[in-house]
Structure formats: C-alpha cells, structure tokens
Design a protein around this motif. Structure first.
Motif, PDB file in Angstrom:
ATOM      1  N   GLU A 149       1.788   9.729  -5.904  1.00 16.93           N
ATOM      2  CA  GLU A 149       2.316   8.396  -5.603  1.00 16.93           C
ATOM      3  C   GLU A 149       2.583   8.254  -4.108  1.00 16.93           C
ATOM      4  N   ILE A 150       2.103   7.168  -3.526  1.00 21.79           N
ATOM      5  CA  ILE A 150       2.399   6.855  -2.129  1.00 21.79           C
ATOM      6  C   ILE A 150       3.657   5.994  -2.091  1.00 21.79           C
TER       7      ILE A 150
ATOM      8  N   PRO B 119      -0.377   8.987   4.255  1.00 24.96           N
ATOM      9  CA  PRO B 119      -0.247   9.457   2.874  1.00 24.96           C
ATOM     10  C   PRO B 119      -1.531   9.304   2.063  1.00 24.96           C
ATOM     11  N   GLU B 120      -2.335   8.282   2.392  1.00 27.57           N
ATOM     12  CA  GLU B 120      -3.615   8.108   1.696  1.00 27.57           C
ATOM     13  C   GLU B 120      -4.530   9.312   1.904  1.00 27.57           C
TER      14      GLU B 120
ATOM     15  N   ASP C 146       5.689   5.264   0.889  1.00 23.63           N
ATOM     16  CA  ASP C 146       5.632   4.379   2.043  1.00 23.63           C
ATOM     17  C   ASP C 146       4.607   4.949   3.015  1.00 23.63           C
ATOM     18  N   ASN C 147       4.620   4.480   4.265  1.00 26.88           N
ATOM     19  CA  ASN C 147       3.565   4.885   5.205  1.00 26.88           C
ATOM     20  C   ASN C 147       3.728   6.304   5.731  1.00 26.88           C
TER      21      ASN C 147
ATOM     22  N   THR D  90       5.465   8.805   3.325  1.00 23.52           N
ATOM     23  CA  THR D  90       6.008   9.599   2.223  1.00 23.52           C
ATOM     24  C   THR D  90       5.076   9.574   1.016  1.00 23.52           C
ATOM     25  N   VAL D  91       4.899  10.758   0.414  1.00 26.18           N
ATOM     26  CA  VAL D  91       4.065  10.877  -0.780  1.00 26.18           C
ATOM     27  C   VAL D  91       4.789  11.759  -1.784  1.00 26.18           C
TER      28      VAL D  91
ATOM     29  N   TRP E 128       8.219  15.801  -3.153  1.00 29.58           N
ATOM     30  CA  TRP E 128       7.861  14.764  -2.195  1.00 29.58           C
ATOM     31  C   TRP E 128       7.822  15.334  -0.784  1.00 29.58           C
TER      32      TRP E 128
ATOM     33  N   LYS F  11      -3.141  12.134  -0.372  1.00 28.11           N
ATOM     34  CA  LYS F  11      -3.523  11.878  -1.771  1.00 28.11           C
ATOM     35  C   LYS F  11      -5.004  12.173  -1.992  1.00 28.11           C
TER      36      LYS F  11
END
Length: 235
Positions: free
Chosen positions: A78-79, A52-53, A81-82, A84-85, A35, A56
C-alpha cells in the motif's frame, strides 16, 4: 551494491535493519505489516526521485532468491503518501525484515526505477542500468570490466570519486597487479599466496567474513541408493 541501494541493509557492524533509502521503518508487533518512510530528496542516477511507486514495483516484480516466499506471504503493498509505503502480510511474517535487509542473500529490498525499466525493457536495463546507489555506471565490458563514477546526489558522502572493477580469474595475476600498483584491492587470496602478501610491507592482508558458500546435495527419486559413504576408515 555500488550501483543500487536498498530500503534497509547491512552496513559495517550494523545488521540487516540499517536504514538506507528508508530513513526509518517499523515492523508491527503482530508481524503482519511493516511500513517504510523514504528519505527526503533521494534520486536515481537519471535525476528522477525515488518514490513509493518504485518500491512497490520493485518488490512485486522481484523474482530472485526468496521471491516465492515473499509472494506467498504478502497480501499487498500500500502506498500511504509520497514517501511512505506499507507491506501487508497474510499471516505473521517474522523473517520479513532479515530477508528484506540482508542484501547479499536476497534482493527484494533493492529499488529500481520502475518507469525507466518498463521503457527500456530487461535488455535495455542490462545494457544501461540505473540505480540509486553511491556510484553510477560509466561503461561496461560484460564479464571483464565495470567503470563507475561517484553519484553526487547520493544521501551520504562518496569519498572515492572513480571506481573500476576488473574480473581477473587467476589469483597470481590479481596479486601481481596489486604489487605493481595496477589495482588497489583484490579479493580471494588463496592459501599459497598469503605469505607473499604478508611479507610485502606495502600490502595489507584484511580478513573478510562476508563471503557466502553453499553445499548442495543431489537428490534422486529412486528406492536404490546411488551413493555409499563411509564415515571413517580405521584401517
């Protein structure tokens, strides 16, 4: 490396796990997940935040070196939060950090603005690329010259405010430009020009160990040997 930035990368004497766009990251003990937490307030050159988008999207659309390995090993991104990925792997993926973070070998960790890329398409992005690196592109003559200016919102100070990269194939011409003050730095000084650099008190010869070279051997689907080699000749 001027225009774009990565989650983690090499930085001077620090190896592939140097935090860049990610302020920190953790690699699971079982090597089946990792992560990353993004730095707060980081932006692309158009002012949009690095999210994070974008991480990804950039990872899932990467098709460069080692891209097939990442696709085979990765179960999903997996995202959390705003900022963290998390990457999930199908099996222990011990090479993930070094592949992702060695920027001059693999580009999977470099982040591009997903919405902008989808809006302008590949051709539009090549014409006017936007990244999150220390410099933003001012103008370009493909294969000839790139002009950059410092990105004021970069998370580290950028001391050189304007940067121009010029492609000059002939080594003697590159050196002449350096001697005349038309350039500040040149790369690839061939052996026959090294003494000329060393004997000029205004110039400094600095060894660089970051160059990558590959030796490839051709293979043929045939039972008969196409090449013969002699290990040594003692005549």
């Amino acid at each position: 490396m001027a225009l774009h930035d990565a989650l983690i990368k090499n930085f001077r004497e620090v190896r592939y796990d140097h935090p860049a766009l990610a302020e920190r990251f953790e690699f699971a003990e079982d090597a089946k997940s990792a992560w990353f937490r993004l730095r707060p307030g980081i932006k692309f050159h158009d002012g949009t935040p690095v999210a994070p988008e974008d991480v990804k999207w950039s990872y899932e659309h990467y098709r460069g070196a080692s891209g097939e390995v990442f696709r085979e090993k990765t179960q999903g991104v997996e995202i959390i939060d705003n900022r963290t990925v998390r990457f999930h792997f199908k099996e222990p993926f011990l090479d993930f950090p070094i592949l992702l973070g060695t920027a001059n070998v693999c580009g999977a960790g470099w982040i591009v603005p997903a919405k902008y890329y989808e809006t302008v398409g590949q051709d539009g992005f090549l014409q006017k690329p936007i990244g999150a690196g220390p410099y933003k592109l001012v103008s370009q003559q493909p294969g000839v010259k790139l002009e950059f200016e410092a990105f004021e919102d970069y998370y580290r100070p950028v001391h050189v405010k304007n940067l121009t990269m010029v492609s000059v194939p002939e080594a003697a011409t590159r050196l002449a430009m350096l001697e005349r003050g038309e350039a500040d730095i040149m790369y690839f000084v061939p052996g026959e020009l090294i003494d000329r650099v060393k004997n000029n008190p205004k110039l400094m010869l600095a060894p660089v160990v970051s160059g990558n070279w590959w030796l490839e051997f051709p293979g043929f689907r045939t039972r008969r040997a196409r090449f013969t080699t002699n290990a040594c000749d003692r005549r």
